[in-house]
Design a protein around this motif. Structure first.
Motif, PDB file in Angstrom:
ATOM      1  N   ILE A 262      43.788  13.708  28.091  1.00  0.00           N
ATOM      2  CA  ILE A 262      42.592  14.480  28.458  1.00  0.00           C
ATOM      3  C   ILE A 262      42.738  15.923  27.984  1.00  0.00           C
ATOM      4  O   ILE A 262      43.786  16.548  28.173  1.00  0.00           O
ATOM      5  CB  ILE A 262      42.363  14.412  29.989  1.00  0.00           C
ATOM      6  N   ARG A 263      41.681  16.446  27.362  1.00  0.00           N
ATOM      7  CA  ARG A 263      41.726  17.813  26.832  1.00  0.00           C
ATOM      8  C   ARG A 263      40.733  18.749  27.513  1.00  0.00           C
ATOM      9  O   ARG A 263      40.553  19.888  27.081  1.00  0.00           O
ATOM     10  CB  ARG A 263      41.428  17.794  25.339  1.00  0.00           C
ATOM     11  N   GLU A 264      40.048  18.261  28.513  1.00  0.00           N
ATOM     12  CA  GLU A 264      39.170  19.111  29.329  1.00  0.00           C
ATOM     13  C   GLU A 264      40.005  19.547  30.518  1.00  0.00           C
ATOM     14  O   GLU A 264      40.362  18.711  31.368  1.00  0.00           O
ATOM     15  CB  GLU A 264      37.948  18.327  29.817  1.00  0.00           C
ATOM     16  N   ILE A 265      40.353  20.825  30.572  1.00  0.00           N
ATOM     17  CA  ILE A 265      41.314  21.285  31.572  1.00  0.00           C
ATOM     18  C   ILE A 265      40.710  22.422  32.408  1.00  0.00           C
ATOM     19  O   ILE A 265      40.275  23.440  31.851  1.00  0.00           O
ATOM     20  CB  ILE A 265      42.610  21.786  30.891  1.00  0.00           C
ATOM     21  N   ALA A 266      40.717  22.240  33.722  1.00  0.00           N
ATOM     22  CA  ALA A 266      40.125  23.246  34.606  1.00  0.00           C
ATOM     23  C   ALA A 266      41.172  23.776  35.585  1.00  0.00           C
ATOM     24  O   ALA A 266      42.201  23.146  35.830  1.00  0.00           O
ATOM     25  CB  ALA A 266      38.958  22.627  35.372  1.00  0.00           C
ATOM     26  N   ALA A 273      42.885  32.923  40.753  1.00  0.00           N
ATOM     27  CA  ALA A 273      42.505  34.331  40.562  1.00  0.00           C
ATOM     28  C   ALA A 273      43.622  35.102  39.863  1.00  0.00           C
ATOM     29  O   ALA A 273      43.414  36.227  39.416  1.00  0.00           O
ATOM     30  CB  ALA A 273      42.197  34.979  41.911  1.00  0.00           C
ATOM     31  N   ASN A 274      44.816  34.515  39.759  1.00  0.00           N
ATOM     32  CA  ASN A 274      45.962  35.229  39.187  1.00  0.00           C
ATOM     33  C   ASN A 274      45.759  35.501  37.690  1.00  0.00           C
ATOM     34  O   ASN A 274      45.580  34.577  36.894  1.00  0.00           O
ATOM     35  CB  ASN A 274      47.239  34.405  39.404  1.00  0.00           C
ATOM     36  N   SER A 275      45.840  36.774  37.321  1.00  0.00           N
ATOM     37  CA  SER A 275      45.510  37.141  35.930  1.00  0.00           C
ATOM     38  C   SER A 275      46.525  36.563  34.946  1.00  0.00           C
ATOM     39  O   SER A 275      46.149  36.140  33.850  1.00  0.00           O
ATOM     40  CB  SER A 275      45.406  38.655  35.786  1.00  0.00           C
ATOM     41  N   GLY A 276      47.803  36.520  35.343  1.00  0.00           N
ATOM     42  CA  GLY A 276      48.825  35.968  34.455  1.00  0.00           C
ATOM     43  C   GLY A 276      48.583  34.487  34.207  1.00  0.00           C
ATOM     44  O   GLY A 276      48.717  33.998  33.078  1.00  0.00           O
ATOM     45  N   LEU A 277      48.215  33.758  35.249  1.00  0.00           N
ATOM     46  CA  LEU A 277      47.957  32.319  35.124  1.00  0.00           C
ATOM     47  C   LEU A 277      46.732  32.064  34.245  1.00  0.00           C
ATOM     48  O   LEU A 277      46.739  31.166  33.396  1.00  0.00           O
ATOM     49  CB  LEU A 277      47.765  31.698  36.517  1.00  0.00           C
ATOM     50  N   ARG A 278      45.697  32.877  34.438  1.00  0.00           N
ATOM     51  CA  ARG A 278      44.466  32.707  33.644  1.00  0.00           C
ATOM     52  C   ARG A 278      44.760  32.898  32.152  1.00  0.00           C
ATOM     53  O   ARG A 278      44.340  32.104  31.314  1.00  0.00           O
ATOM     54  CB  ARG A 278      43.392  33.695  34.116  1.00  0.00           C
ATOM     55  N   THR A 279      45.527  33.962  31.848  1.00  0.00           N
ATOM     56  CA  THR A 279      45.852  34.243  30.448  1.00  0.00           C
ATOM     57  C   THR A 279      46.746  33.145  29.877  1.00  0.00           C
ATOM     58  O   THR A 279      46.508  32.644  28.766  1.00  0.00           O
ATOM     59  CB  THR A 279      46.598  35.590  30.342  1.00  0.00           C
ATOM     60  N   ALA A 280      47.779  32.756  30.641  1.00  0.00           N
ATOM     61  CA  ALA A 280      48.730  31.760  30.136  1.00  0.00           C
ATOM     62  C   ALA A 280      48.045  30.409  29.916  1.00  0.00           C
ATOM     63  O   ALA A 280      48.341  29.707  28.947  1.00  0.00           O
ATOM     64  CB  ALA A 280      49.897  31.618  31.119  1.00  0.00           C
ATOM     65  N   LEU A 281      47.110  30.051  30.803  1.00  0.00           N
ATOM     66  CA  LEU A 281      46.412  28.775  30.635  1.00  0.00           C
ATOM     67  C   LEU A 281      45.527  28.816  29.386  1.00  0.00           C
ATOM     68  O   LEU A 281      45.479  27.851  28.618  1.00  0.00           O
ATOM     69  CB  LEU A 281      45.576  28.446  31.881  1.00  0.00           C
ATOM     70  N   GLU A 283      46.018  30.565  26.770  1.00  0.00           N
ATOM     71  CA  GLU A 283      46.918  30.501  25.603  1.00  0.00           C
ATOM     72  C   GLU A 283      47.389  29.076  25.343  1.00  0.00           C
ATOM     73  O   GLU A 283      47.349  28.587  24.216  1.00  0.00           O
ATOM     74  CB  GLU A 283      48.153  31.377  25.857  1.00  0.00           C
ATOM     75  N   MET A 284      47.841  28.405  26.411  1.00  0.00           N
ATOM     76  CA  MET A 284      48.301  27.031  26.256  1.00  0.00           C
ATOM     77  C   MET A 284      47.159  26.144  25.766  1.00  0.00           C
ATOM     78  O   MET A 284      47.354  25.263  24.924  1.00  0.00           O
ATOM     79  CB  MET A 284      48.866  26.500  27.585  1.00  0.00           C
ATOM     80  N   GLY A 285      45.968  26.416  26.268  1.00  0.00           N
ATOM     81  CA  GLY A 285      44.782  25.662  25.840  1.00  0.00           C
ATOM     82  C   GLY A 285      44.567  25.786  24.339  1.00  0.00           C
ATOM     83  O   GLY A 285      44.233  24.803  23.669  1.00  0.00           O
ATOM     84  N   GLY A 286      44.771  26.998  23.828  1.00  0.00           N
ATOM     85  CA  GLY A 286      44.624  27.241  22.392  1.00  0.00           C
ATOM     86  C   GLY A 286      45.647  26.431  21.602  1.00  0.00           C
ATOM     87  O   GLY A 286      45.316  25.788  20.601  1.00  0.00           O
ATOM     88  N   VAL A 292      39.300  24.895  28.009  1.00  0.00           N
ATOM     89  CA  VAL A 292      39.801  25.399  29.292  1.00  0.00           C
ATOM     90  C   VAL A 292      38.664  26.006  30.114  1.00  0.00           C
ATOM     91  O   VAL A 292      37.829  26.739  29.583  1.00  0.00           O
ATOM     92  CB  VAL A 292      40.914  26.442  29.031  1.00  0.00           C
ATOM     93  N   TYR A 293      38.632  25.679  31.392  1.00  0.00           N
ATOM     94  CA  TYR A 293      37.586  26.182  32.294  1.00  0.00           C
ATOM     95  C   TYR A 293      38.227  26.949  33.439  1.00  0.00           C
ATOM     96  O   TYR A 293      39.008  26.387  34.205  1.00  0.00           O
ATOM     97  CB  TYR A 293      36.737  25.026  32.840  1.00  0.00           C
ATOM     98  N   ILE A 294      37.910  28.214  33.525  1.00  0.00           N
ATOM     99  CA  ILE A 294      38.495  29.072  34.556  1.00  0.00           C
ATOM    100  C   ILE A 294      37.349  29.642  35.396  1.00  0.00           C
ATOM    101  O   ILE A 294      36.415  30.224  34.842  1.00  0.00           O
ATOM    102  CB  ILE A 294      39.324  30.198  33.896  1.00  0.00           C
ATOM    103  N   PRO A 295      37.403  29.449  36.723  1.00  0.00           N
ATOM    104  CA  PRO A 295      36.256  29.890  37.532  1.00  0.00           C
ATOM    105  C   PRO A 295      36.124  31.408  37.604  1.00  0.00           C
ATOM    106  O   PRO A 295      37.085  32.133  37.400  1.00  0.00           O
ATOM    107  CB  PRO A 295      36.556  29.327  38.931  1.00  0.00           C
TER     108      PRO A 295
END
Ligand code: KG4
Ligand code: ZN
Length: 331
Positions: A262-266, A273-281, A283-286, A292-295
């Motif tokens: 699966i390549r649809e990742i949320a 809300a963690n900024s480091g997690l949002r950025t890292a996800l 990046e990994m998505g790329g 990647v879907y981030i609320p």
């Protein structure tokens, strides 16, 4: 289809009005009283919910410009959460539904975190998708086949990752909830300054209790050698612990994505809300070729809009709840 939804599972009293699946208001009153105790005090939480529930619901109706009599259903968080806190929302919802002679809809709090992705229809994942749901009480990789068809394929066997953030923050003498503060200090720190061990868990499961203990020993050792260690290194300590937690989360998520194809990742829940997690996800998505879907921030931590969204899908399927219902703290 006009739904009033109430969220009261932990330390946020929240109400939201949703009309035909569109959120019209989302009022969130966060309880600050727990800060001084270093964690949520259940008895205090339920008392504050009792004081706040009527004004919060009133405001949500006002902001949506909806009269009580226009409501078609009342939704509430049935669990999981703190029993006393859940009781306030559940009892209020039952009483209001009874008085207005309209149906009740019970909502599972974690399912609602996932469904927050459908609040903005232009940014919603396509089925099936994987949702890394990370909060103060849960850490789960959820396989989402449809709005109400979800399967937990991996989860923590002990502490939740939000708990790991909050407990390490407490050891650093930061007030509750520590997650957002670790995030803030980490932004000025070096994430490779200190190393912490990662516990290997089988399959797609997680464990976060070991890292908390390792962090405690690390701090004891460092402050013995230098009593000012924390004051002198706070950003680096926060960045390093945050980096370790993020790496653990994302390594398993990548494994789950590769295993399921699966390549649809949320991402969902308070820790999203963690900024480091949002950025890292992102990046990994790329790297992995994911969508990647981030609320939005307002829908990461607890809110009633996500409860309203879940209730909307349950209403469409005719899934209503009887007046006999009681909360399920460990649902
Ligand atoms: O979803 P949520 O609001 O409540 C539960 O259902 O538990 O999640 C709360 C958790 C807390 O542990 C809090 O520290 C964490 O989310 N949190 C964060 C951040 N914002 C909230 N953790 C790390 N970084 C953040 N920016
Ligand atoms: Zn939550």
């Amino acid at each position: 289809m006009t739904i009033l939804a109430i969220e009261s599972s932990c330390d946020e009293t929240s109400a939201s009005v949703c009309v035909n699946g569109k959120i019209q208001s989302n009022v969130v009153a966060t309880q600050l009283i727990h800060e001084q105790y270093g964690g949520v005090v259940p008895e205090l939480a339920s008392r504050v919910h009792q004081q706040r529930i009527v004004p919060v619901v009133d405001r949500a109706l006002q902001e949506a410009n909806i009269e009580k009599n226009a409501l078609n259903a009342v939704a509430f968080t049935r669990g999981p959460g703190l029993l006393g806190s859940l009781l306030v929302g559940t009892s209020f919802a039952k009483a209001l539904a009874l008085a207005l002679a309209i149906p009740l809809i019970e909502v599972h709090h974690m399912q609602a975190h996932v469904l927050a992705h459908f609040i903005d229809e232009h940014r919603s994942p396509r089925f099936p998708f994987l949702c890394l749901t990370v909060s103060g009480g849960h850490t789960q990789i959820v396989l989402v086949r449809d709005y109400l068809d979800m399967e937990i394929i991996g989860q923590t066997q002990d502490d939740a990752v939000g708990e790991a953030f909050d407990k390490t923050a407490k050891l650093l003498n930061l007030p509750y909830p520590g997650g957002p503060l670790i995030d803030r200090y980490a932004q000025q720190g070096n994430p490779t300054a200190f190393q912490f061990p990662e516990v290997e868990m089988p399959g797609l499961d997680y464990s976060f209790s070991g890292i908390k203990t390792a962090f405690l020993y690390f701090l004891q050792k460092q402050t013995k050698a230098n009593p000012d260690f924390v004051a002198q290194n706070l950003p680096d300590i926060c960045a390093s612990i945050q980096q370790t937690l993020i790496k653990i989360l994302l390594t398993k998520l990548r494994k789950a994505a590769r295993q399921t194809g699966i390549r649809e990742i949320a991402l969902a829940g308070g820790v999203s809300a963690n900024s480091g997690l949002r950025t890292a996800l992102a990046e990994m998505g790329g790297q992995e070729g994911w969508n990647v879907y981030i609320p939005k921030f307002e829908y990461c931590t607890d809110n009633a809009a996500m409860i309203a969204m879940a209730a909307h899908f349950k209403f469409l399927k005719g899934e209503f709840t009887s007046q006999e219902v009681s909360p399920l703290p460990r649902w």
